[in-house]
Design an enzyme around this catalytic site. Structure first.
Site, PDB file in Angstrom:
ATOM      1  N   VAL A   1       0.713   9.017   8.057  1.00  0.00           N
ATOM      2  CA  VAL A   1       1.467  10.221   8.418  1.00  0.00           C
ATOM      3  C   VAL A   1       1.591  10.416   9.928  1.00  0.00           C
ATOM      4  O   VAL A   1       2.582  10.983  10.391  1.00  0.00           O
ATOM      5  CB  VAL A   1       0.822  11.478   7.796  1.00  0.00           C
ATOM      6  CG1 VAL A   1       0.945  11.446   6.293  1.00  0.00           C
ATOM      7  CG2 VAL A   1      -0.629  11.629   8.223  1.00  0.00           C
TER       8      VAL A   1
ATOM      9  N   LYS B   1       0.797  -1.232   0.000  1.00  0.00           N
ATOM     10  CA  LYS B   1       0.000   0.000   0.000  1.00  0.00           C
ATOM     11  C   LYS B   1       0.830   1.283   0.000  1.00  0.00           C
ATOM     12  O   LYS B   1       0.270   2.367  -0.129  1.00  0.00           O
ATOM     13  CB  LYS B   1      -0.927   0.017   1.217  1.00  0.00           C
ATOM     14  CG  LYS B   1      -0.185   0.088   2.549  1.00  0.00           C
ATOM     15  CD  LYS B   1      -1.168   0.197   3.704  1.00  0.00           C
ATOM     16  CE  LYS B   1      -0.423   0.407   5.018  1.00  0.00           C
ATOM     17  NZ  LYS B   1      -1.335   0.598   6.151  1.00  0.00           N
TER      18      LYS B   1
ATOM     19  N   LYS C   1      -7.482   5.751  -3.278  1.00  0.00           N
ATOM     20  CA  LYS C   1      -6.452   5.978  -4.298  1.00  0.00           C
ATOM     21  C   LYS C   1      -6.746   5.214  -5.594  1.00  0.00           C
ATOM     22  O   LYS C   1      -6.086   5.431  -6.614  1.00  0.00           O
ATOM     23  CB  LYS C   1      -5.080   5.595  -3.745  1.00  0.00           C
ATOM     24  CG  LYS C   1      -4.623   6.519  -2.619  1.00  0.00           C
ATOM     25  CD  LYS C   1      -3.320   6.062  -2.009  1.00  0.00           C
ATOM     26  CE  LYS C   1      -2.847   7.049  -0.939  1.00  0.00           C
ATOM     27  NZ  LYS C   1      -3.810   7.197   0.172  1.00  0.00           N
TER      28      LYS C   1
ATOM     29  N   GLU D   1       1.701  11.173  -6.475  1.00  0.00           N
ATOM     30  CA  GLU D   1       0.894  11.660  -5.366  1.00  0.00           C
ATOM     31  C   GLU D   1      -0.005  12.806  -5.820  1.00  0.00           C
ATOM     32  O   GLU D   1       0.398  13.668  -6.585  1.00  0.00           O
ATOM     33  CB  GLU D   1       1.800  12.127  -4.225  1.00  0.00           C
ATOM     34  CG  GLU D   1       1.072  12.364  -2.926  1.00  0.00           C
ATOM     35  CD  GLU D   1       2.022  12.576  -1.756  1.00  0.00           C
ATOM     36  OE1 GLU D   1       1.724  12.089  -0.663  1.00  0.00           O
ATOM     37  OE2 GLU D   1       3.066  13.215  -1.956  1.00  0.00           O
TER      38      GLU D   1
ATOM     39  N   ASN E   1      -7.631   7.411   4.096  1.00  0.00           N
ATOM     40  CA  ASN E   1      -6.516   7.158   5.000  1.00  0.00           C
ATOM     41  C   ASN E   1      -7.017   6.787   6.391  1.00  0.00           C
ATOM     42  O   ASN E   1      -8.069   7.255   6.832  1.00  0.00           O
ATOM     43  CB  ASN E   1      -5.632   8.405   5.092  1.00  0.00           C
ATOM     44  CG  ASN E   1      -4.990   8.741   3.765  1.00  0.00           C
ATOM     45  OD1 ASN E   1      -3.928   8.253   3.424  1.00  0.00           O
ATOM     46  ND2 ASN E   1      -5.664   9.579   2.981  1.00  0.00           N
TER      47      ASN E   1
END
Length: 647
Positions: free
Chosen positions: A483, A395, A437, A571, A475
């Site tokens: 993050v 991932k 994504k 990204e 996320n």
């Protein structure tokens, strides 16, 4: 039988332990009750003797001998009756280190009962004492009884201050002057283990300003937090308003994080209802507290009913999502839970955790790769799972950009092989864990997950006995590689905190939220759906980094610098949850939506899969172009990872 004997032995040991604790507790209570009763006896004797002395100006020689005789004849029965009433009013059952209004009311109740009892005793004993003797003695005795009990709490507080050298190591501001705040103040003031001092209280009720709660002043409202934190040299702020809604909570916490103080909070309203607010239950305020939305709730009864008694297989069961899936599935009492994981350390960790928490769980932990056709087929054939949650995947976007063929081998063909094994071995439901994504992907990881979704929808059309579905969400806070752990590590090292771009926004959920919705989506599944989880409003990564720095007690760009590194290959500035052509269908849970399946030529798709399989195994430099032919929404930069050179 051996396991049953072990359980019975443990139960017996626990009962014996509880019995010993009750006996020890009863003994300690009796000892303390006798001590307090003895002190009450002394105060009763002293109170009425002092009242007699006051009547005669402290000249003992002036006291009429008949009054002395009356005092000596009546004082022991008087004391016995008083102590009996105290016991009846449960004055010997209170914890005086936590004495408050309830204890004062109990004392008042006891003395109201004593008034008629004393009058009856006076008549029975035929007492003829000065009227001031009864009135003054009664008042002195009440004051001494109350003072003795409440002085214990004051002395405990003073002893704690002396132990801390006159100043507690940790200076605390409490947000909330209600019942929860009062409970915390009581415990902190009377605990010998808490090395802290509550210095002030904040409450938005204007009528409370300047008043005291358990001796601590309410110094202002939320807009005074920053100034009061400086004035009282506050180290830690505790948020203790469990009844506040999320909007109010977020607004207050956003003010608190400007103080550079450590932020802590109590868990929730139900602990207050159950009288369970304790210092030990405090937790640090996490970034999830500042997301600005309510926690996602699901119908757990439906989920538990749908999984109970089934055999469930979780691929990638040691990962962030996979392990939480295992935890929540284990609660549902499945017939068997099978963890399938390639990384043995992760597999071992979740295996041991589940064994500790659910000793009765029928748990199987297997090591293997979803890319291994023989291995995954053997697992399906041996254990015959009813439901498969497919969470195994690569991932990490930047890593997959450097190894695009691995993304195809593991994500696409790992999914295909697992799905085929499920279809051929009678699995009822196959649930793919996907990602936002996959929508209009700009990186190979997202494109590979879109291919996985296409595989699932194709398989659902080809195999009627198995329902194939996908669940897509954004996320996940705290997951491996996200993050938050990265930012925390960077802050712990003194910075800098790295953000790719100031404009980057992302959707976020907590891991338990995401997994609960995955389980409910599986409950709704009939086949072919792509379930899309409602993620709330997106969050700027830059704001998240700055909030986390403040929550850690530092100032962004002063104590901890923030460095912008630029977008990485593949990204996006923002993510999407739905492709334009998918449309949106509602479910019974407003947090779960269904994307309409896109029509596709399955024969053509199978030809393309064979082409991708050959190319990925050959480590083709052209893999991105081949993927874009199958996923037309995939947009990529043609940057080859291998440059052919001639020597």
């Amino acid at each position: 039988m051996t396991h049953l004997r072990c359980i019975l032995r443990k139960a017996g040991e626990e009962r014996e332990s509880m019995k010993k604790m009750r006996i020890r507790g009863t003994k300690e209570w009796k000892e303390k009750a006798i001590l307090v009763g003895t002190l009450d006896l002394v105060t009763i004797l002293g109170s009425y003797f002092l009242a007699l002395l006051l009547r005669f100006d402290f000249l003992f020689s002036s006291i009429d001998p008949s009054y002395v005789e009356g005092f000596l004849r009546s004082i022991l029965p008087w004391a016995a009756v008083t102590i009996a009433v105290f016991y009846f009013c449960r004055l010997y059952h209170s914890i005086w280190s936590l004495a408050s209004t309830a204890e004062l009311l109990a004392i008042l109740r006891a003395y109201l009962i004593l008034l008629p009892v004393y009058w009856v005793l006076k008549v029975v004993l035929k007492l003829h004492m000065p009227r001031s003797y009864y009135v003054v003695g009664f008042i002195i005795n009440f004051c001494m009884t109350t003072g003795m009990r409440f002085s214990y709490r004051v002395l405990r507080t003073q002893i704690n201050d002396i132990r801390h050298g006159g100043r507690a190591v940790e200076r605390i501001m409490l947000i909330g002057g209600g019942a929860a705040g009062q409970m915390l103040i009581k415990e902190m003031q009377n605990s010998s283990r808490v090395n802290a001092k509550i210095c002030c209280v904040i409450d938005d009720n204007p009528n409370k300003k300047g008043r005291f709660i358990e001796g601590i002043e309410i110094v202002g409202n939320r807009y005074d937090i920053v100034n009061m934190a400086k004035k009282y040299r506050i180290d830690t702020i505790i948020y203790a308003i469990p009844s506040n809604d999320l909007k109010e909570r977020t607004a207050i916490l956003n003010i608190c994080k400007e103080t550079q103080c450590r932020l802590r909070t109590i868990p929730g309203m139900y602990q207050l209802v159950n009288d369970e607010v304790r210092v030990s239950m405090l937790r640090d305020v996490d970034i999830a507290d500042l997301l600005g939305r309510e926690q996602v709730s699901v119908n757990n009864d439906e989920i538990l009913t749908s999984i109970k008694g089934l055999t469930v297989l979780v691929t990638g069961g040691g990962g962030s999502i996979g392990s939480e899936l295992c935890r929540q599935i284990a609660k549902a009492n499945p017939r068997q839970l099978i963890i399938f994981e390639i990384y043995e350390n992760n597999a071992y960790e979740i295996q041991q955790e589940l064994k500790r928490r659910y000793p009765e769980l029928n748990l199987v932990t297997l090591i293997g790769s979803v890319r291994n056709t023989s291995r995954i087929n053997d697992v399906m054939k041996t254990y015959r799972p009813d439901v498969v949650f497919h969470a195994a995947a690569h991932k990490h976007v930047p890593l997959m950009e450097d190894s695009p063929n691995e993304a195809i081998k593991n994500n696409v063909f790992g999914t295909y092989k697992t799905a085929m094994a499920a279809a051929e071995n009678g699995v009822h439901k196959f649930v793919l864990i996907s990602t936002d994504k996959a929508v209009n992907p700009t990186n190979i990881m997202g494109a590979s997950k879109r291919l996985c979704e296409m595989v699932v929808q194709m398989m659902d059309r080809r195999y009627a006995d198995t329902s194939f579905v996908a669940v897509r969400f954004g996320n996940v806070l705290g997951s491996n590689g996200s993050v938050i752990p990265l930012f925390k590590k960077q802050i712990a090292e003194g910075g800098p905190v790295t953000v790719t771009d100031k404009r980057v926004i992302r959707y976020f959920m907590t891991i338990p939220e995401a997994v609960s919705l995955v389980l409910q989506a599986a409950y709704y599944a009939t086949g072919g759906e792509i379930f899309i989880l409602e993620m709330g409003d997106p969050v700027k990564i830059d704001d998240m980094a700055r909030n986390l720095i403040r929550l850690s007690g530092f100032t962004p760009d002063v104590d901890i610098p923030i460095v912008y590194t630029g977008l990485r290959p593949g990204e996006k500035l923002y993510e999407e949850l739905l492709m334009g052509e998918e449309g949106m269908q509602e479910t019974a849970n407003r947090k779960i939506h269904i994307g309409k399946p896109i029509e596709m030529d399955d024969a053509w798709f199978m030809d393309k899969l064979r082409e991708l399989d050959e190319a990925s195994r050959a480590e083709s430099d052209d893999i991105r172009r081949l993927v874009s032919e199958v996923v037309p929404t995939y947009h990529y930069q043609n940057t080859r990872q291998k440059e052919k050179t001639t020597v």
